[in-house]
Motif scaffolding. Structure first.
Motif, PDB file in Angstrom:
ATOM      1  N   SER A 283       0.794  -1.220   0.000  1.00 50.09           N
ATOM      2  CA  SER A 283       0.000   0.000   0.000  1.00 50.09           C
ATOM      3  C   SER A 283       0.829   1.274   0.000  1.00 50.09           C
ATOM      4  O   SER A 283       0.375   2.308  -0.475  1.00 50.09           O
ATOM      5  CB  SER A 283      -0.939   0.009   1.221  1.00 50.09           C
ATOM      6  N   MET A 284       2.043   1.236   0.533  1.00 47.17           N
ATOM      7  CA  MET A 284       2.843   2.453   0.600  1.00 47.17           C
ATOM      8  C   MET A 284       3.837   2.518  -0.554  1.00 47.17           C
ATOM      9  O   MET A 284       4.579   1.571  -0.797  1.00 47.17           O
ATOM     10  CB  MET A 284       3.603   2.525   1.932  1.00 47.17           C
ATOM     11  N   ALA A 285       3.813   3.641  -1.261  1.00 45.73           N
ATOM     12  CA  ALA A 285       4.772   3.845  -2.349  1.00 45.73           C
ATOM     13  C   ALA A 285       6.055   4.426  -1.781  1.00 45.73           C
ATOM     14  O   ALA A 285       6.026   5.383  -0.996  1.00 45.73           O
ATOM     15  CB  ALA A 285       4.182   4.794  -3.388  1.00 45.73           C
ATOM     16  N   LEU A 337      11.517   9.060  -1.651  1.00 39.55           N
ATOM     17  CA  LEU A 337      10.236   9.770  -1.686  1.00 39.55           C
ATOM     18  C   LEU A 337       9.143   8.737  -1.430  1.00 39.55           C
ATOM     19  O   LEU A 337       9.094   7.704  -2.101  1.00 39.55           O
ATOM     20  CB  LEU A 337      10.015  10.435  -3.037  1.00 39.55           C
ATOM     21  N   SER A 338       8.288   9.007  -0.467  1.00 40.14           N
ATOM     22  CA  SER A 338       7.254   8.029  -0.125  1.00 40.14           C
ATOM     23  C   SER A 338       5.968   8.742   0.264  1.00 40.14           C
ATOM     24  O   SER A 338       5.889   9.976   0.302  1.00 40.14           O
ATOM     25  CB  SER A 338       7.715   7.147   1.029  1.00 40.14           C
ATOM     26  N   ASP A 339       4.961   7.933   0.590  1.00 42.49           N
ATOM     27  CA  ASP A 339       3.690   8.499   1.047  1.00 42.49           C
ATOM     28  C   ASP A 339       3.859   9.326   2.312  1.00 42.49           C
ATOM     29  O   ASP A 339       3.063  10.222   2.599  1.00 42.49           O
ATOM     30  CB  ASP A 339       2.675   7.381   1.298  1.00 42.49           C
ATOM     31  N   LYS A 340       4.888   9.028   3.092  1.00 46.82           N
ATOM     32  CA  LYS A 340       5.115   9.791   4.329  1.00 46.82           C
ATOM     33  C   LYS A 340       5.501  11.239   4.039  1.00 46.82           C
ATOM     34  O   LYS A 340       5.391  12.101   4.918  1.00 46.82           O
ATOM     35  CB  LYS A 340       6.217   9.124   5.148  1.00 46.82           C
ATOM     36  N   LYS A 348      -1.184  11.445  -2.446  1.00 45.88           N
ATOM     37  CA  LYS A 348       0.001  10.654  -2.139  1.00 45.88           C
ATOM     38  C   LYS A 348       0.517   9.990  -3.406  1.00 45.88           C
ATOM     39  O   LYS A 348      -0.198   9.879  -4.406  1.00 45.88           O
ATOM     40  CB  LYS A 348      -0.327   9.581  -1.099  1.00 45.88           C
ATOM     41  N   LEU A 349       1.745   9.522  -3.341  1.00 47.83           N
ATOM     42  CA  LEU A 349       2.314   8.795  -4.477  1.00 47.83           C
ATOM     43  C   LEU A 349       1.439   7.607  -4.864  1.00 47.83           C
ATOM     44  O   LEU A 349       1.176   7.365  -6.040  1.00 47.83           O
ATOM     45  CB  LEU A 349       3.725   8.304  -4.132  1.00 47.83           C
ATOM     46  N   SER A 350       0.995   6.856  -3.871  1.00 51.66           N
ATOM     47  CA  SER A 350       0.225   5.644  -4.139  1.00 51.66           C
ATOM     48  C   SER A 350      -1.167   5.926  -4.674  1.00 51.66           C
ATOM     49  O   SER A 350      -1.860   5.006  -5.108  1.00 51.66           O
ATOM     50  CB  SER A 350       0.123   4.799  -2.867  1.00 51.66           C
TER      51      SER A 350
END
Length: 398
Positions: A283-285, A337-340, A348-350
């Motif tokens: 789920s997290m990019a 680089l992530s959803d955070k 978000k990226l995802s």
């Protein structure tokens, strides 16, 4: 004027041929079947688009209902009179009668309506109540029409008549067989009938639907909702993650589904139950990026110049989805680089299938303005392969 009537006659001849050729070839029933199937498919696609736009917040409830009504009107106009049992009475004589009647009817309509303002009356559309009444009559005339039962159920659901929708879906299943998409929508109607209380009947229907089709979207979404309401947040996130994987890359409702997954994960963490690792990974990019400066630019920049490294949607809003800030002195550098790193919870990226990576040097320290830039090609937001960015071009040249 003669040329005009010759053209009219030719068009009528062509139109008559289209009516007679299927008769002569003996394929009238198959053609009607194909047309009905096409109309059903187009209607389902339109409903899916409207639902996605509503879920994404681009349509209000009123706009969604208006769009749904318009799609149903178009379907009814295309299928009205089909499957009411008349085919058995008129049989193969019907196309011949129509073929003989077309020329006279066309000329009659031309003289009567050709220059009349009353033509607008032909464009009037039936109301939702009228469409519902017609479909109710259609299933009375031909209770073996799965399409009529299905669309009647959809209209009932649109009107908030879940109990009647559930009965109509049950009849559609009886006629068409236990197809997974019908089972999922039947379960959804029953879920509302039961006051959003989950029970063994709903579980059995959704289990059967997913056994037949592991990606049946209505069942996955419904199971996710039921699990979330029951505070089974890991199950909810898992079902919604499976749903997300079935959705097209450009589906606007992907963002809403991702928000639901994130909320389930947050509830897990709040209760001291970390999300399963496989769910987090899916789920997290997270995109790893190595950034460097072209040799010919090193004498043109200052060590303290800001470097903004960000990802933005390849097709979507222009604002960055994730950002990291460095200085020229830090280059070369490797960042994640992530959803955070999202600037907004909803972006978000995802949430997007493809993203573009950008690195910009800004002497003023303003992220949207700079002197030098490096841009990558669009990549999947789910990629795990390390990416490379080289800052090598003047900003104004891009």
């Amino acid at each position: 004027m003669i040329e005009f009537w010759l053209a009219v006659g030719l068009l009528l001849l062509v139109g008559t041929a289209f009516l007679l050729i299927p008769l002569l070839r003996g394929r009238r029933a198959q053609a009607e079947e194909d047309r009905t199937a096409l109309n059903v498919a187009l209607y389902q696609e339109r409903l899916a688009e409207l639902t996605a736009q509503r879920d994404a917040g681009t349509l209000t409830a009123a706009q969604f209902e208006a769009g749904q009504a318009e799609a149903a009107r178009e379907l009814l106009a295309d299928t009205e009179g089909a499957g009411t049992g008349r085919g058995h009475r008129l049989g193969r004589a019907l196309p011949l009668l129509i073929a003989l009647a077309v020329p006279g009817l066309a000329f009659g309509l031309y003289w009567h309506w050709g220059a009349s303002q009353e033509l607008t009356a032909l464009q009037e559309q039936p109301s939702m109540d009228q469409m519902t009444a017609r479909l109710e009559q259609a299933v009375k005339d031909n209770p073996e029409s799965a399409e009529a039962w299905y669309f009647l159920a959809r209209l009932y659901m649109g009107e908030g008549r879940a109990a009647e929708a559930a009965k109509a879906y049950e009849q559609a299943v009886r006629v068409a067989g236990r197809q997974p998409e019908l089972l999922g929508q039947w379960a959804q109607a029953l879920y509302f009938v039961k006051g959003k209380q989950w029970d063994q009947e709903l579980q059995a229907l959704t289990d059967e639907a997913l056994k037949l089709d592991a990606g049946e979207v209505t069942s996955l979404g419904l199971l996710g909702i039921a699990a979330f309401e029951d505070e089974r947040f890991a199950d909810a996130a898992s079902y919604w993650q499976r749903l997300l994987e079935q959705m097209p890359a450009d589906d606007p409702s992907r963002a809403s589904i991702q928000v639901g997954i994130d909320k389930a994960r947050e509830q897990l963490q709040a209760s001291g139950q970390p999300a399963p690792e496989e769910l987090v990974n899916k789920s997290m990019a997270v995109i790893s990026v190595s950034v460097d400066l072209a040799p010919e630019l090193k004498a043109k920049v200052q060590p303290g110049d800001a470097v903004f490294i960000f990802a933005r949607a390849a097709s979507g809003p222009p604002m960055p989805l994730a950002v990291k800030r460095l200085t020229v002195a830090d280059l070369p550098a490797k960042v994640e680089l992530s959803d955070k790193d999202a600037m907004m919870e909803q972006l978000k990226l995802s949430s997007f299938a493809e993203v573009q990576l950008v690195a910009r040097i800004s002497r003023s320290g303003v992220a949207t303005q700079g002197e030098w830039v490096g841009r990558g090609q669009p990549i999947p937001s789910s990629t795990r392969e390390p990416q490379q960015l080289l800052i090598d071009s003047p900003e104004q040249a891009q």
